[in-house]
Design an enzyme around this catalytic site. Structure first.
Site, PDB file in Angstrom:
ATOM      1  N   LYS A  58      -7.714   7.827 -19.415  1.00 35.47           N
ATOM      2  CA  LYS A  58      -8.107   8.407 -20.719  1.00 35.47           C
ATOM      3  C   LYS A  58      -6.891   8.211 -21.548  1.00 35.47           C
ATOM      4  O   LYS A  58      -6.196   7.235 -21.798  1.00 35.47           O
ATOM      5  CB  LYS A  58      -8.593   9.941 -20.501  1.00 35.47           C
ATOM      6  CG  LYS A  58      -9.750   9.927 -19.638  1.00 35.47           C
ATOM      7  CD  LYS A  58     -11.025   9.113 -19.756  1.00 35.47           C
ATOM      8  CE  LYS A  58     -11.946   9.106 -18.448  1.00 35.47           C
ATOM      9  NZ  LYS A  58     -12.217  10.288 -18.168  1.00 35.47           N
ATOM     10  N   TYR A  63     -16.003  18.597 -14.972  1.00 34.98           N
ATOM     11  CA  TYR A  63     -16.358  17.251 -15.167  1.00 34.98           C
ATOM     12  C   TYR A  63     -17.369  16.673 -14.047  1.00 34.98           C
ATOM     13  O   TYR A  63     -17.287  17.069 -12.898  1.00 34.98           O
ATOM     14  CB  TYR A  63     -15.114  16.477 -15.029  1.00 34.98           C
ATOM     15  CG  TYR A  63     -15.210  14.884 -15.098  1.00 34.98           C
ATOM     16  CD1 TYR A  63     -15.761  14.217 -16.136  1.00 34.98           C
ATOM     17  CD2 TYR A  63     -15.388  14.190 -13.821  1.00 34.98           C
ATOM     18  CE1 TYR A  63     -16.076  12.662 -16.143  1.00 34.98           C
ATOM     19  CE2 TYR A  63     -15.356  12.817 -13.840  1.00 34.98           C
ATOM     20  CZ  TYR A  63     -15.625  12.045 -15.131  1.00 34.98           C
ATOM     21  OH  TYR A  63     -15.886  10.780 -15.116  1.00 34.98           O
ATOM     22  N   ASP A  75      -6.932  19.939 -13.971  1.00 34.25           N
ATOM     23  CA  ASP A  75      -7.275  18.625 -14.480  1.00 34.25           C
ATOM     24  C   ASP A  75      -6.902  18.793 -16.019  1.00 34.25           C
ATOM     25  O   ASP A  75      -7.472  19.383 -16.882  1.00 34.25           O
ATOM     26  CB  ASP A  75      -8.744  18.384 -14.247  1.00 34.25           C
ATOM     27  CG  ASP A  75      -9.095  16.841 -14.571  1.00 34.25           C
ATOM     28  OD1 ASP A  75      -8.506  16.350 -15.551  1.00 34.25           O
ATOM     29  OD2 ASP A  75     -10.168  16.408 -14.142  1.00 34.25           O
ATOM     30  N   ARG A 124       0.926  -1.137   0.006  1.00 37.31           N
ATOM     31  CA  ARG A 124       0.088  -0.209   0.008  1.00 37.31           C
ATOM     32  C   ARG A 124       0.848   1.319  -0.014  1.00 37.31           C
ATOM     33  O   ARG A 124       0.558   2.166  -0.559  1.00 37.31           O
ATOM     34  CB  ARG A 124      -0.942  -0.083   1.204  1.00 37.31           C
ATOM     35  CG  ARG A 124      -1.720   1.465   1.080  1.00 37.31           C
ATOM     36  CD  ARG A 124      -2.999   1.430   2.452  1.00 37.31           C
ATOM     37  NE  ARG A 124      -2.864   0.176   3.275  1.00 37.31           N
ATOM     38  CZ  ARG A 124      -2.106   0.556   4.438  1.00 37.31           C
ATOM     39  NH1 ARG A 124      -1.460   1.592   4.706  1.00 37.31           N
ATOM     40  NH2 ARG A 124      -2.287  -0.312   5.494  1.00 37.31           N
TER      41      ARG A 124
END
Ligand SMILES: *Cc1c(COP(=O)(O)O)cnc(C)c1O
Length: 382
Positions: A195, A98, A170, A46
């Protein structure tokens, strides 16, 4: 190192044990300690994983940042940034943000006393009007979705600096190949690597790149403390996708230009939204802050009905109707019923999301085939 070399080499060394050229997928949850409690580079996955570390170093170089921090999705990355805020802090963002970010800001962090304001960020005065001593972050997204409006990153960053406010960009729609916001004054860049970075529609992933190591350390703390980490296989897929980022995005830009030109003069098409057009309101800024105009194109029909849009959406063969963007294959979507379905009609129409608006994510197929596909689908519209 130039960009095309960075995507292949930055932060990536052949495996020290075997010499493997490709970064291995370290599918392990824990690492051997030489003696109990001795601090080592890798203790528990982690906290750290070598596949993830390679990706973080690579993306930091692509965005010209000090460090990058990876997460299990784009929204997990955005969530981590918000977790560095305190109750009472405020965010200013764009009114066509978004949808997932809007939901996170309002419905999740709103409950923790973090307030968000949404303004038309193409107008600096609207941003400045909302800045108070509580403002901690200005959150930019450009080009915007699905109207492909352009926000002046450098101008907003200057305004933010004047008020000692952070700027986050972003950069999902542009990718670091087209736009590097840290060079324009931003403090933080965030990506849905799902993306363009991943680029093959086969992984959900997110990452944050920081200008300063100090803020990266805060995010590394959140990454470990909250634990929204990506698996090593997903990091591998993003690393592999990035190796062709420049080639894919360049081809998508060329195809988008051809498709936008074709749509512009089509008898059944009303408006085409594409920042590469000289008469697009943000063209001058896009030309300055981007290397090319991206692979996204939106358009509306002269017959402005849901039925007409549906005929186009069901008439294409290579353009597949689906959410998401930035993959090698072309996708077609209907914002009014898909991504922006939750927004009341008058509100969405006010920003241009009419019943017939169609959004395209242009892939890297042959442009002639893409145009023929759209031509055939448009022919079917009454
Ligand atoms: C997809 C997307 C996100 C969210 O990313 P996920 O990987 O789906 O969590 C955030 N911002 C933008 C601009 C996006 O397109």
């Amino acid at each position: 190192m130039k960009f095309a070399t960075k995507v292949i080499h930055a932060g990536i060394e052949p495996d020290p044990v075997t010499g493997a050229i490709m970064t291995p997928i370290y599918q392990t949850s824990t690492y051997k300690q030489s003696s109990p409690g001795t601090k080592q580079a890798f203790e528990y996955a982690r906290t750290q994983n070598p596949t993830r570390t390679a990706l973080q170093n690579n993306v930091a170089a692509l965005e010209n940042g000090a460090a990058a921090v990876c997460f299990g999705s784009g929204l997990a990355a955005i969530n981590a940034i918000c977790q560095t805020l305190n109750p009472g802090d405020e965010i200013i963002s764009t009114n066509d943000l978004y949808g997932g970010s809007h939901r996170l800001f309002t419905k999740v962090f709103g409950r923790f006393g973090i307030k968000s304001h949404f303004v038309d960020m193409t107008d600096l005065r609207q941003i400045e009007k909302q800045i108070t001593s509580k403002t901690k972050m200005i959150w930019i997204e450009t080009p915007t979705n699905p109207m492909l409006r352009i926000i002046d990153i450098e101008a907003v960053c200057q305004l933010a600096k004047k008020h000692e406010v952070w700027t986050v960009v972003d950069n999902t729609f542009a990718s670091p190949y087209l736009q590097t916001p840290l060079d324009l004054g931003a403090d933080v860049v965030v990506h849905s690597a799902t993306k363009y970075l991943g680029g093959h529609s086969d992984v959900i992933h997110g990452l944050v790149v920081c200008k300063e190591q100090a803020y990266a350390n805060e995010l590394l703390f959140v990454q470990n403390a909250a634990g929204a980490v990506p698996g090593p296989q997903d990091c591998f897929l993003v690393l592999r996708g990035i190796k062709t980022l420049h080639l894919r995005v360049q081809r998508a830009c060329e195809n988008a230009r051809a498709v936008a030109q074709f749509l512009r003069y089509h008898a059944k098409v009303d408006k085409v939204y594409y920042p590469g057009f000289e008469d697009h309101e943000g063209h001058g800024i896009a030309k300055r802050q981007m290397k090319d105009f991206g692979g996204m194109v939106s358009f509306s029909l002269k017959t402005d009905t849901y039925e007409a849009a549906l005929q186009v959406l069901s008439g294409t063969h290579y353009f597949t109707c689906a959410e998401s963007l930035g993959g090698v294959e072309s996708l077609i979507g209907h914002p009014a019923t898909m991504t922006h379905g939750a927004i009341p009609k008058p509100q969405r129409e006010a920003v241009g999301i009419t019943d017939s608006l169609i959004r395209l994510s242009i892939g890297i197929e042959d442009a002639d085939d893409l145009i023929a596909d759209l031509a055939a689908a448009l022919d079917s519209v009454c």
